[in-house]
Scaffold this motif. Structure first.
Motif, PDB file in Angstrom:
ATOM      1  N   UNK A 155      22.486 195.074   9.130  1.00 57.72           N
ATOM      2  CA  UNK A 155      23.041 193.770   9.479  1.00 57.72           C
ATOM      3  C   UNK A 155      24.366 193.521   8.779  1.00 57.72           C
ATOM      4  N   UNK A 156      24.416 193.883   7.485  1.00 47.89           N
ATOM      5  CA  UNK A 156      25.645 193.676   6.711  1.00 47.89           C
ATOM      6  C   UNK A 156      26.797 194.486   7.306  1.00 47.89           C
TER       7      UNK A 156
ATOM      8  N   UNK B 258      17.271 197.522   7.085  1.00 49.07           N
ATOM      9  CA  UNK B 258      17.566 196.526   8.118  1.00 49.07           C
ATOM     10  C   UNK B 258      18.678 195.594   7.633  1.00 49.07           C
ATOM     11  N   UNK B 259      18.555 195.143   6.367  1.00 49.54           N
ATOM     12  CA  UNK B 259      19.557 194.222   5.829  1.00 49.54           C
ATOM     13  C   UNK B 259      20.942 194.881   5.782  1.00 49.54           C
TER      14      UNK B 259
ATOM     15  N   UNK C 127      13.127 197.407   4.536  1.00 50.68           N
ATOM     16  CA  UNK C 127      13.749 196.080   4.582  1.00 50.68           C
ATOM     17  C   UNK C 127      15.229 196.180   4.209  1.00 50.68           C
TER      18      UNK C 127
ATOM     19  N   UNK D  94      27.072 195.558  10.372  1.00 51.08           N
ATOM     20  CA  UNK D  94      27.413 194.907  11.642  1.00 51.08           C
ATOM     21  C   UNK D  94      28.300 193.696  11.400  1.00 51.08           C
ATOM     22  N   UNK D  95      27.901 192.884  10.398  1.00 55.77           N
ATOM     23  CA  UNK D  95      28.634 191.646  10.129  1.00 55.77           C
ATOM     24  C   UNK D  95      30.064 191.956   9.680  1.00 55.77           C
TER      25      UNK D  95
END
Lengths: 347, 315
Positions: free
Chosen positions: A132-133, A128-129, A125, A135-136
């Protein structure tokens, strides 16, 4: 009884795999037709630098019976932070990456230790987070690192075969080997990997160790990511699963098992060097890329065959039957034995 | 229903947290422009289907205590290529051959895990390398482009929904029936919760494990079929992030990674939930990064909630 063969897999496996790969590396001119250059060794060590810190990070968590999937997320985030924060000063970028990696690892370790929750789904998990971070932060694009002096510095040739990056990676292994070899930490890590309840009863501070462990693995992964993006002069927001898988392969070749309880930093070093040399052999001999994948598959198949209780059970039974003088005891797995013995009751 | 008071108190807390979360989500979704439309509902279901089918299969494997497979992407890729290169034999033959390939590849891994007790992670990493390497070898690294296109029918819609959605629902029902109406399925829960006890009770642990993995293989192959049809060609990277996306859906659905607990229906719910949240974030203008970040936090919350509800009685 169950650990009869091989006698000390945590020592035997890395030694054998490194030896085999080094012999293959030395023989590679037979296939490529050109003699080995110091540059080939330099390249192999660059590959080792790319993989090594991840292998060390996941390896020490595996020794303790955990499995930190999130390292590849920390690796990506560390690379991105180093590029973002380190434009002026490379050290500042590394510091930002390492601080973030340590904080993420500590938070994760605290959650795992406090709830006594299996680390794999938690770190999945987190991975994945973190992806995302990253990417952001970058808008999903790779981010260029403008400071070309740093890029030249980290990959400059030292003593013909080394670079600051590979030396730093080696230094981390040496530090880990000294700390785990000369303090009680090494034994305690193996103890909580082998039998956590027993080590808790024996007075090992399991919670503290787990928090420290994940803090270290996060720090190492972030450092690896930072060094890599300095070397590439850019940070990639999504390295994919491949770095993680290769790190796990290196750790397994290094004599660590997923069940935990065994392994040493020097074994991990041998495992990481084996994987890096193997990739370099394939590059030197100009074999197609998929050869590397098939070689890894074959190596892991050997590990599965050695480590799985099934085949080892077969071997033990075979030896037992030989020792008892029973000729031709039919090899059967545990299941088959149970299946046949329980058939009357089910029919 | 038959829970003792202590358990029901615990499960009330366990239920309240997800319910509050769902209420917040419903509020957010309801107030999001264009969320409440038929087209959007279709889009959500369609985006659930590909990963969902594989996730349903992964549920059986996780319930049966084999943890996870790290070879799903590679298997989906190779089955997709198989599907495209058998187009000239007709759709039914192509699908059958593809599903059988997926079953064979994956059941073989299940056999090594079930009978030899190999570590699933190590074994599936090996399988992923072997399958991925072989795929690149045989395809020569070039995309597979079929001359005959029998698969177009799989891209069509039925009553407004893509065929893949019906297959997802069919696979879910089949998995549900397998888990609850067949002996092998019910025994998967027992094998997953206590392998030693299951073996002592005379269960064919190896065979049950193989059945779970075979089902998983069929599901991966079906995902491969739809991926191939949707993209009309297959490259070695077609499987993409399927491996972890499927695991994420299973975990969000509340299946325990340690085995013995979970259901196919919940995994379907998990897959839909991930799709709904991504959709709401997308409609509200958040970037891909934020969508992935929220998905990770959702998986973390689900994992912690499942772990707490599973261990509360024992603490």
């Amino acid at each position: 009884m169950t650990r009869r063969w091989p006698a000390r897999p945590d020592h035997l496996m890395p030694a054998v795999s490194l030896l085999v790969v080094m012999v293959a590396f030395a023989c590679s001119p037979l296939l490529s037709g050109t003699s080995l250059q110091p540059f080939d060794v330099y390249n192999a060590l660059q590959g080792f630098a790319q993989l090594g810190l991840l292998a060390l990070a996941i390896g020490i968590t595996m020794i303790a019976g955990e499995f930190d999937l999130s390292i590849v997320g920390t690796y990506a985030l560390g690379g991105m932070l180093a590029v973002s924060a380190g434009a002026g000063s490379a050290a500042l970028g590394v510091l930002a990456a390492v601080a973030a990696g340590a904080a993420i690892g500590a938070a994760q370790g605290a959650l795992i230790a406090r709830l006594r929750i299996p680390s794999m789904p938690v770190t999945l998990a987190t991975y994945i987070a973190l992806l995302g971070l990253t990417y952001a932060i970058s808008g999903g694009l790779s981010k260029t690192y403008p400071n070309s002096d740093v890029t030249l510095w980290v990959d400059q040739t030292l003593a013909g075969i080394f670079s600051p990056r590979s030396l730093l990676t080696l230094a981390m292994f040496v530090i880990a080997a000294v700390v785990l070899g000369f303090t009680k930490l090494g034994r305690e890590l193996r103890a909580i990997g082998g039998d956590r309840r027993a080590s808790r009863v024996a007075g090992v501070s399991v919670g503290g160790l787990v928090v420290g462990l994940f803090t270290v693995s996060g720090t190492l992964a972030a450092l690896g990511g930072a060094l890599l993006s300095y070397s590439y002069a850019s940070a990639n927001p999504d390295p994919g699963l491949q770095p993680l898988i290769l790190a796990a392969v290196a750790a397994l070749l290094g004599g660590v098992s997923l069940a935990g309880g065994r392994g040493t930093p020097l074994g991990l070093l041998a495992g990481a060097l084996s994987v890096a040399l193997l990739a370099q052999i394939v590059a030197i001999t100009a074999l197609p890329d998929f050869t590397t994948q098939l070689l890894y598959a074959a190596l892991l198949a050997v590990i599965v065959a050695i480590e799985s209780p099934g085949p080892r059970g077969l071997l033990d039974r075979f030896r037992a039957s030989r020792a008892d003088g029973l000729p031709g005891f039919p090899p059967a797995s545990d299941d088959e034995l149970h299946e046949t013995s329980h058939q009357p009751s089910t029919s | 229903m038959t829970a003792v008071p202590v358990r029901s108190g615990a499960s009330a807390v366990g239920l309240a947290v997800p319910l509050v979360g769902l209420a917040v989500l419903a509020g957010l979704a309801g107030t999001t422009d264009r969320f409440l439309s038929l087209d959007n509902a279709r889009a959500i279901l369609a985006s659930t289907a590909f990963v969902g089918i594989t996730a349903i299969g992964a549920t059986l494997v996780m319930i049966a205590g084999s943890g996870v497979s790290l070879a799903a992407s590679q298997t989906a890729t190779v089955t997709a290529m198989f599907f495209l290169s058998t187009q000239q034999y007709g759709l039914v033959t192509a699908v059958t051959v593809t599903v059988l390939t997926g079953v064979a590849l994956t059941a073989l891994q299940g056999a090594v895990i079930g009978y030899w007790h190999a570590n699933p992670i190590v074994l599936t990493i090996a399988a992923g390398f072997a399958v991925g390497g072989a795929t690149t070898w045989f395809s020569g690294g070039t995309p597979v482009n079929p001359k005959v296109r029998e698969f177009d029918v799989l891209n069509s819609t039925l009553l407004g929904l893509p065929v893949a959605v019906y297959v997802l629902l069919g696979v879910t029902v089949l998995a549900h029936l397998t888990l609850h109406r067949t002996t092998a399925g019910r025994q998967m829960y027992l094998v997953g919760s206590n392998r030693t006890a299951a073996r002592a009770a005379g269960m064919l642990v190896g065979r049950i494990t193989v059945i779970a993995w075979a089902f998983f293989g069929a599901c991966i192959a079906l995902t491969g079929v739809f991926l191939a049809s949707f993209n009309t060609s297959a490259t070695v990277t077609l499987g993409g992030t399927l491996t972890l996306d499927a695991i994420a859906a299973v975990l969000v659905g509340g299946t325990a990674i340690t085995g013995g607990r979970g259901s196919a229906m919940q995994t379907l719910g998990g897959a839909v939930l991930i799709a709904v949240i991504s959709d709401v974030l997308l409609l509200r203008g958040y970037s891909t990064g934020v969508q992935i970040l929220v998905k990770g936090i959702l998986v973390l919350a689900a994992v912690v909630a499942v772990h707490l509800s599973a261990t509360r009685g024992r603490r």
